[in-house]
Motif scaffolding. Structure first.
Motif, PDB file in Angstrom:
ATOM      1  N   GLU A   1      43.630 -48.098  19.184  1.00 13.85           N
ATOM      2  CA  GLU A   1      42.450 -47.598  18.473  1.00 13.85           C
ATOM      3  C   GLU A   1      42.861 -47.007  17.133  1.00 13.85           C
ATOM      4  O   GLU A   1      43.868 -46.305  17.043  1.00 13.85           O
ATOM      5  CB  GLU A   1      41.737 -46.510  19.289  1.00 13.85           C
TER       6      GLU A   1
ATOM      7  N   HIS B   1      41.580 -44.545  14.017  1.00 18.87           N
ATOM      8  CA  HIS B   1      40.613 -43.521  13.617  1.00 18.87           C
ATOM      9  C   HIS B   1      41.040 -43.007  12.245  1.00 18.87           C
ATOM     10  O   HIS B   1      42.080 -42.361  12.117  1.00 18.87           O
ATOM     11  CB  HIS B   1      40.585 -42.374  14.632  1.00 18.87           C
TER      12      HIS B   1
ATOM     13  N   LEU C   1      48.876 -36.288  23.253  1.00 20.23           N
ATOM     14  CA  LEU C   1      47.449 -36.223  23.554  1.00 20.23           C
ATOM     15  C   LEU C   1      46.622 -35.515  22.480  1.00 20.23           C
ATOM     16  O   LEU C   1      45.469 -35.158  22.716  1.00 20.23           O
ATOM     17  CB  LEU C   1      47.213 -35.571  24.924  1.00 20.23           C
ATOM     18  N   TRP C   2      47.184 -35.342  21.298  1.00 23.17           N
ATOM     19  CA  TRP C   2      46.429 -34.726  20.205  1.00 23.17           C
ATOM     20  C   TRP C   2      45.185 -35.550  19.876  1.00 23.17           C
ATOM     21  O   TRP C   2      44.101 -34.991  19.684  1.00 23.17           O
ATOM     22  CB  TRP C   2      47.322 -34.563  18.970  1.00 23.17           C
TER      23      TRP C   2
ATOM     24  N   TYR D   1      43.542 -37.445  21.813  1.00 26.38           N
ATOM     25  CA  TYR D   1      42.554 -37.264  22.892  1.00 26.38           C
ATOM     26  C   TYR D   1      41.837 -35.929  22.754  1.00 26.38           C
ATOM     27  O   TYR D   1      40.608 -35.849  22.852  1.00 26.38           O
ATOM     28  CB  TYR D   1      43.247 -37.364  24.246  1.00 26.38           C
ATOM     29  N   GLN D   2      42.606 -34.881  22.499  1.00 26.61           N
ATOM     30  CA  GLN D   2      41.991 -33.557  22.368  1.00 26.61           C
ATOM     31  C   GLN D   2      41.049 -33.480  21.178  1.00 26.61           C
ATOM     32  O   GLN D   2      39.993 -32.846  21.255  1.00 26.61           O
ATOM     33  CB  GLN D   2      43.081 -32.495  22.230  1.00 26.61           C
TER      34      GLN D   2
ATOM     35  N   PHE E   1      39.695 -36.283  19.341  1.00 26.96           N
ATOM     36  CA  PHE E   1      38.703 -37.353  19.153  1.00 26.96           C
ATOM     37  C   PHE E   1      38.352 -38.081  20.448  1.00 26.96           C
ATOM     38  O   PHE E   1      37.599 -39.047  20.423  1.00 26.96           O
ATOM     39  CB  PHE E   1      39.237 -38.377  18.133  1.00 26.96           C
ATOM     40  N   GLY E   2      38.912 -37.680  21.564  1.00 26.36           N
ATOM     41  CA  GLY E   2      38.624 -38.335  22.838  1.00 26.36           C
ATOM     42  C   GLY E   2      39.291 -39.685  22.996  1.00 26.36           C
ATOM     43  O   GLY E   2      38.902 -40.474  23.850  1.00 26.36           O
ATOM     44  N   ILE E   3      40.325 -39.980  22.182  1.00 22.40           N
ATOM     45  CA  ILE E   3      41.016 -41.270  22.245  1.00 22.40           C
ATOM     46  C   ILE E   3      42.079 -41.215  23.342  1.00 22.40           C
ATOM     47  O   ILE E   3      43.028 -40.442  23.252  1.00 22.40           O
ATOM     48  CB  ILE E   3      41.671 -41.610  20.890  1.00 22.40           C
ATOM     49  N   GLN E   4      41.925 -42.077  24.365  1.00 21.43           N
ATOM     50  CA  GLN E   4      42.889 -42.117  25.461  1.00 21.43           C
ATOM     51  C   GLN E   4      43.796 -43.338  25.386  1.00 21.43           C
ATOM     52  O   GLN E   4      44.671 -43.499  26.216  1.00 21.43           O
ATOM     53  CB  GLN E   4      42.151 -42.102  26.804  1.00 21.43           C
TER      54      GLN E   4
ATOM     55  N   SER F   1      47.067 -45.208  19.743  1.00 20.95           N
ATOM     56  CA  SER F   1      46.211 -44.940  18.582  1.00 20.95           C
ATOM     57  C   SER F   1      46.990 -44.732  17.303  1.00 20.95           C
ATOM     58  O   SER F   1      48.180 -44.393  17.320  1.00 20.95           O
ATOM     59  CB  SER F   1      45.347 -43.698  18.849  1.00 20.95           C
TER      60      SER F   1
END
Length: 187
Positions: A4, A6, A22-23, A25-26, A28-31, A34
């Protein structure tokens, strides 16, 4: 699962905490794997400094205006693999700049323009992922920068998109090659 992208519209300052797992994810919700790209200041706090040589020598990593790429992969925690990916990313940045008529020299994970260091980069791993931070000075009083390369600050969004797209395409090409290559023990 693909990678992904962003690209942030607003400026965002990098302090080194963004290299944490996991930054994306925290924030932008990207799992997925990325690339998060943005423009902003750079001031890496000592607590977030990954390069122990820089930390031991109390180096500062500071820029008033920089393009940032935060890359995260979840398929491995191999440090050697992420260093290879970091070098590939650096080469892709050099190719992108070259396609714009800007010739740089690569030394490891750094790019130089007219003998002046243009970029900063670090790679590391955690228990869950691999991370890369790659920064390119937009302007700087001492180091090389995009303005000296002839890229106006207002045109840096296109560079964020071009570099991010090139890296994702390269990763997708590699994944495609993995799925079409005959293993050596299969006839």
């Amino acid at each position: 699962m693909g990678i992904e992208a962003h690209i942030m519209d607003e400026t965002y300052d990098y302090d080194g905490s963004q290299i944490s797992s996991l930054w994306a994810y925290q924030m932008f919700g990207i799992q997925a794997d990325s690339v998060v790209a943005f423009r902003g200041q750079c001031d890496v706090q000592l607590a977030h400094m990954i390069d122990l040589e820089d930390k031991r020598e109390n180096e500062s990593i500071v820029s008033a205006d920089m393009l940032h790429f935060i890359i995260e992969h979840f398929d491995s925690t191999d440090l050697k693999l992420i260093y290879n990916r970091q070098r590939l990313f650096t080469a892709l940045v050099a190719e992108t700049l070259s396609s714009m008529g800007i010739m740089t020299n690569r030394e490891g994970d750094d790019l130089f323009f007219n003998g002046k260091k243009l970029t900063v980069s670090i790679a590391s791993t955690s228990a869950v992922s691999q991370k890369i931070h790659f920064g390119i000075n937009v302007s700087h009083d001492f180091y090389g920068n995009l303005e000296e390369c002839g890229i106006a600050a207002e045109n840096t969004r296109q560079l964020l998109e071009a570099i991010t797209g090139r890296y994702i395409k390269e990763m997708e090409d590699i994944e495609g090659d993995l799925r079409k290559s005959r293993p050596l023990d299969v006839v």
